[in-house]
Scaffold this motif. Structure first.
Motif, PDB file in Angstrom:
ATOM      1  N   ILE A  63       0.859  -1.183   0.000  1.00 12.06           N
ATOM      2  CA  ILE A  63       0.000   0.000   0.000  1.00 12.06           C
ATOM      3  C   ILE A  63       0.896   1.234   0.000  1.00 12.06           C
ATOM      4  N   LEU A  64       0.655   2.130  -0.958  1.00  6.52           N
ATOM      5  CA  LEU A  64       1.414   3.376  -1.070  1.00  6.52           C
ATOM      6  C   LEU A  64       0.430   4.531  -0.914  1.00  6.52           C
ATOM      7  N   GLU A  65       0.610   5.316   0.121  1.00  5.17           N
ATOM      8  CA  GLU A  65      -0.334   6.390   0.423  1.00  5.17           C
ATOM      9  C   GLU A  65       0.270   7.751   0.103  1.00  5.17           C
ATOM     10  N   ILE A  66      -0.562   8.630  -0.502  1.00  2.00           N
ATOM     11  CA  ILE A  66      -0.181  10.021  -0.752  1.00  2.00           C
ATOM     12  C   ILE A  66      -0.811  10.864   0.340  1.00  2.00           C
ATOM     13  N   LEU A  67       0.009  11.483   1.170  1.00  2.00           N
ATOM     14  CA  LEU A  67      -0.465  12.254   2.305  1.00  2.00           C
ATOM     15  C   LEU A  67      -0.907  13.639   1.863  1.00  2.00           C
ATOM     16  N   PRO A  68      -1.880  14.247   2.546  1.00  2.00           N
ATOM     17  CA  PRO A  68      -2.308  15.607   2.212  1.00  2.00           C
ATOM     18  C   PRO A  68      -1.315  16.620   2.761  1.00  2.00           C
ATOM     19  N   PRO A  69      -1.308  17.859   2.222  1.00  2.00           N
ATOM     20  CA  PRO A  69      -0.440  18.904   2.769  1.00  2.00           C
ATOM     21  C   PRO A  69      -0.933  19.342   4.136  1.00  2.00           C
ATOM     22  N   PRO A  70      -0.102  19.991   4.925  1.00  2.00           N
ATOM     23  CA  PRO A  70      -0.513  20.427   6.273  1.00  2.00           C
ATOM     24  C   PRO A  70      -1.752  21.318   6.228  1.00  2.00           C
ATOM     25  N   ASN A  71      -2.703  21.017   7.095  1.00  2.36           N
ATOM     26  CA  ASN A  71      -3.924  21.818   7.271  1.00  2.36           C
ATOM     27  C   ASN A  71      -4.778  21.891   6.007  1.00  2.36           C
ATOM     28  N   ARG A  72      -4.623  20.926   5.112  1.00  2.00           N
ATOM     29  CA  ARG A  72      -5.438  20.889   3.903  1.00  2.00           C
ATOM     30  C   ARG A  72      -5.821  19.443   3.600  1.00  2.00           C
TER      31      ARG A  72
END
Length: 831
Positions: A257-266
């Motif tokens: 599983i490869l996850e793309i994290l969201p930017p800070p506070n978004r």
């Protein structure tokens, strides 16, 4: 489980090989080296490390693939390595004997310091803590390669006197895990859709090993795609570590599983577009109050600061790959930086990016340009050992040359580069009993490089409209192409033989299609070759007896007014691959337009005239040459190279022969190294003078068709005294040249698929039989700035049958000696 978190940096290292020396010197040194251990005190832990070994558990069920490559990579993790050797002696011996200062003069002490610095090394004593650290690094490396259950232990084996020790690293592993499936996850639905759409291009495909290098390439792939599709603020840190779940422990595969994290506070990543573009010439980028733009061209704002532009905005706009309103692409930002820097007028530009205050989704670009010096003077020199290709030459030649040049980086205020250069050379024969000066060489050249594609006449556009070239290809040519105009004149004076005058004028383009692909086209060009042969010279007498030389070594005018030649190059070495391809194709045609006009004129006038210019023949020929190479790198110090080279050249229309300078030859330092240049062939033809190596500078053979195959193994040997790297090579070369038509003066020279005899003997010989083979060894002296190459080759199979040995083609080694070795001294690698 989370994986690939503790990646260790690669530290390539390989133990040096012993140098070679004469047996007598070696025995003397070895007799002393056995006393090296007498300086050691084992009670103080002074036990020399003499070897590192890596062993895999033989009881493992799973067979490890590419074990030799894996061992090589594990070797790079070693934290302790044995001392190097010099002529079979470990360097601590020189270190110890240089420590003795009793009853030594100042000169003797200075000699000891030199020995300690150049020859000696401080002894490497076994350190168990470093061995344990090595085992840890190897374990981490193996786990990052997919050997999740790997264990590395070490055993130290000492000799009876406790003066020498070997470390064996023992590896236990269940095997390497492979990928079962790969899932992408992202809370950003747009990014999730993008990942799913490009999933087919993933490096983490089912069946591949779970390897950290593949993970890193996947991270780079995703990052590059997103930053080139509007995501200007996307970074690799937003891509999580891989999560792996066992799918079947018996089969050693896992779901990833490869996850793309969201930017800070978004919750989502923002997409950006190109805003305004500002260009400042000769403005200090540290100044806060920049001058206001005063010129708008092609949607780009230019600020002059009240001064005249050094480079016209029109010329600069051609090098700016950004366009207001377009989607942000990082590759266009880098292309702009690269293309502006490539103009040579400016240093590497500074590009500042700021969000638009009125529209945060738009990015404004501020490009600051600082000028280089407009004029540049450069003087270089060269010294070489040369073997000239032709009759009547001196034997061992030393070439001396000086090459001054002047550059103007902004010739017409459009960032054009103008270069005027001279080459002045002389060849001397210091060991020749007669004339000491062999030749004089004078060459002058002028080049003008335009930082844009200049199409005149509009041949490329016409070919595109005729659907012979695609629109995308034509747009790439206009975007990436640069044009040039070149003129040159070369005078070669071979004293006592001939003068050779060669003039050239070309107009062409250089086009970088991609990182690995490049095209160089001479759209128009003329070459004038005028030889003046000295009456009564050795060469003059030779040319009187050789019909093919008379026809091909004459005044020639080679032309191309709409097309002259093209070179296509594909080079994967720029892609950073361990094994890669190189391919080059060259196509040259002369007299095609002249033939058409001459034929049309004859049809209209009803004549059969043959056009000439000033009494000089117009050459009509077509030439094709292909060169393919494959490089295999086995670590940083071992390379295997295979090369296939072939070419054909044919006259047409009113020409009966191809100019001598356009024909192919075999032999020499970059060809079949068991023969001197032009001393082999064509076909099974052999001249008496080629059988005597003393005539090596009298060889002149050339022909219409060539086949060559080369195989060379290169390896690092050692670094003498720390001054340069010495590499060794072993090679095998085979091939020949042939004529395509029957040549009565060179029987057996014609290419043929079968052997044909007439009443006078063999006229044609099967070309397989006439392929010559040579082998040898060589040294490459790499001193950073250049590589000096010495090769020693000898024939293994001749191109002709020996009637004295039952028509055998194989070389006779019964009386083989040093005179059968062909040696050459050159700069750079042969291929």
């Amino acid at each position: 489980m989370s994986i690939f978190q503790n990646n260790q940096p690669y530290r390539p290292w390989f133990p040096s090989w012993s140098g070679m020396a004469s047996l007598g010197v070696l025995l003397i040194f070895l007799s002393q080296s056995c006393f090296t251990t007498r300086y050691l005190d084992p009670s103080k832990g002074e036990t020399l490390l003499v070897a590192n070994r890596i062993e895999f558990d033989k009881s493992a069920k799973e067979k490890i693939k590419n074990k030799s490559s894996l061992i090589e990579q594990l070797t790079q993790r070693l934290q302790q390595r044995p001392n190097r050797k010099l002529f079979g002696i470990r360097r601590p011996h020189f270190y110890y004997i240089s420590q003795d200062s009793i009853d030594k003069t100042k000169f003797g002490l200075a000699s000891d310091r030199t020995m300690r610095r150049i020859l000696g090394e401080e002894p490497v004593f076994i350190d168990s803590s470093l061995a344990a650290r090595t085992a840890e690094l190897m374990t981490t490396f193996l786990q990052n390669k997919g050997f999740f259950h790997a264990e590395v232990d070490y055993v130290v084996k000492r000799n009876k006197k406790n003066t020498k020790a070997e470390v064996t690293y023992q590896i236990k592993s269940k095997g390497q895990y492979t990928i079962d499936t790969l899932l992408y996850e992202s809370k950003d639905t747009v990014v999730q859709a993008i990942l799913d759409s490009i999933a087919s291009e993933s490096f983490l495909k089912p069946g591949n090993p779970i390897d950290v290098s593949l993970y890193e390439r996947e991270v780079s792939r995703i990052t590059n795609y997103l930053i080139n599709h509007g995501y200007a603020n996307f970074y690799p840190q937003y891509i999580s570590n891989l999560e792996a779940f066992d799918s079947s422990d018996a089969k050693l595969n896992a779901q990833l599983i490869l996850e793309i994290l969201p930017p800070p506070n978004r919750d989502t990543h923002q997409i950006f577009y190109i805003g305004n573009i500002y260009v400042f010439q000769n403005i200090n980028p540290s100044i806060r109050s920049l001058p206001k733009p005063d010129t708008l061209y092609n949607g780009i704002y230019f600020a002059s600061g009240g001064k005249a532009f050094k480079v016209r905005p029109k010329s600069l706009s051609n090098s700016i790959a950004l366009k207001t309103g377009d989607l942000y692409r990082f590759e266009n930002v880098e292309a702009t930086r690269r293309q502006l820097g490539a103009l040579g007028v400016f240093t590497t530009p500074t590009i500042r990016v700021e969000p638009d205050s009125l529209n945060p989704s738009r990015l404004n670009f501020f490009i600051h340009l600082t000028s280089n010096k407009k004029w540049e003077l450069e003087v270089s020199g060269d010294m070489s050992y040369t073997i000239r290709n032709g009759p009547g030459f001196s034997t061992n030649l030393i070439g001396l040359s000086v090459s001054p040049s002047v550059r103007n980086r902004n010739l017409f205020k459009g960032a054009e580069l103008g270069v005027i250069g001279l080459d002045l050379g002389v060849e001397v024969a210091p060991f020749n009993g007669g004339r000491k000066i062999n030749s004089l060489d004078l060459r002058g050249q002028t080049d003008i490089f335009f930082p844009r594609f200049v199409e005149y006449p509009r041949v490329w556009q016409l070919l595109t409209k005729s659907n012979l070239l695609g629109d995308s290809f034509y747009n790439k040519v206009k975007k990436n192409g640069i044009s040039r105009v070149s003129t040159s004149y070369n005078l070669l004076r071979l004293l006592g033989n001939y003068d050779l005058h060669f003039s050239n004028m070309t107009f062409g383009h250089d086009i970088q299609l991609s990182t690995a692909k490049r095209i160089s086209v001479n759209q128009a060009g003329v070459d004038l070759l005028i030889p003046n042969i000295d009456t009564g010279s050795v060469f003059g007498m030779l040319i009187d007896s050789q019909l093919f030389l008379q026809r091909s070594f004459s005044k020639q005018f080679m032309t191309g007014f709409l097309f002259r030649d093209i070179t296509f190059t594909y080079d994967e070495s720029f892609l950073g691959l361990n094994s890669y391809w190189f391919f080059r194709a060259y196509f040259d045609v002369s007299g095609l337009e002249v033939m058409g006009l001459n034929s049309l004129y004859n049809v209209i006038s009803g004549s059969s005239s043959e056009w000439k210019i000033g009494g000089v023949n117009l050459s009509h020929y077509v030439k094709l040459e292909l060169d393919a190479r494959r490089y295999w790198k086995f670590g940083p110090k071992k390379t295997l190279v295979a090369r296939f080279n072939t070419g054909v050249v044919r006259p047409f229309y009113n020409s009966t022969d191809v100019p001598y300078v356009k024909q192919f030859y075999a032999g020499g330092p970059n060809s079949l190294r068991g023969w001197y240049a032009r001393g082999l062939g064509p076909g099974s033809f052999v001249e008496d003078l080629t059988l005597d190596p003393r005539n090596r500078n009298r060889f002149y053979q050339a022909a219409d068709f060539k086949i060559e195959l080369n195989l060379e193994y290169r390896t690092f040997l050692f670094r003498p005294f720390g001054f340069f790297n010495l590499h060794g090579a072993a090679f095998v070369d085979c091939g020949n040249i042939w004529t395509l038509n029957f040549d009565p003066s060179r029987r057996g020279s014609q290419f043929s698929f079968r052997t044909v005899e007439d009443e006078n003997g063999i006229v044609k010989n099967n070309f397989i039989n006439t392929i010559a083979v040579s082998g040898g060894v060589g040294l490459r002296w790499d001193v950073s700035y250049f590589t000096l190459r010495t090769d020693f080759g000898t024939p293994l199979k001749n191109s002709y049958p020996d009637p004295k040995r039952d028509d055998s083609y194989w070389a006779d080694f019964s009386g083989w000696g040093i005179n059968d070795i062909v040696w050459s001294l050159s700069l750079g690698y042969p291929f």
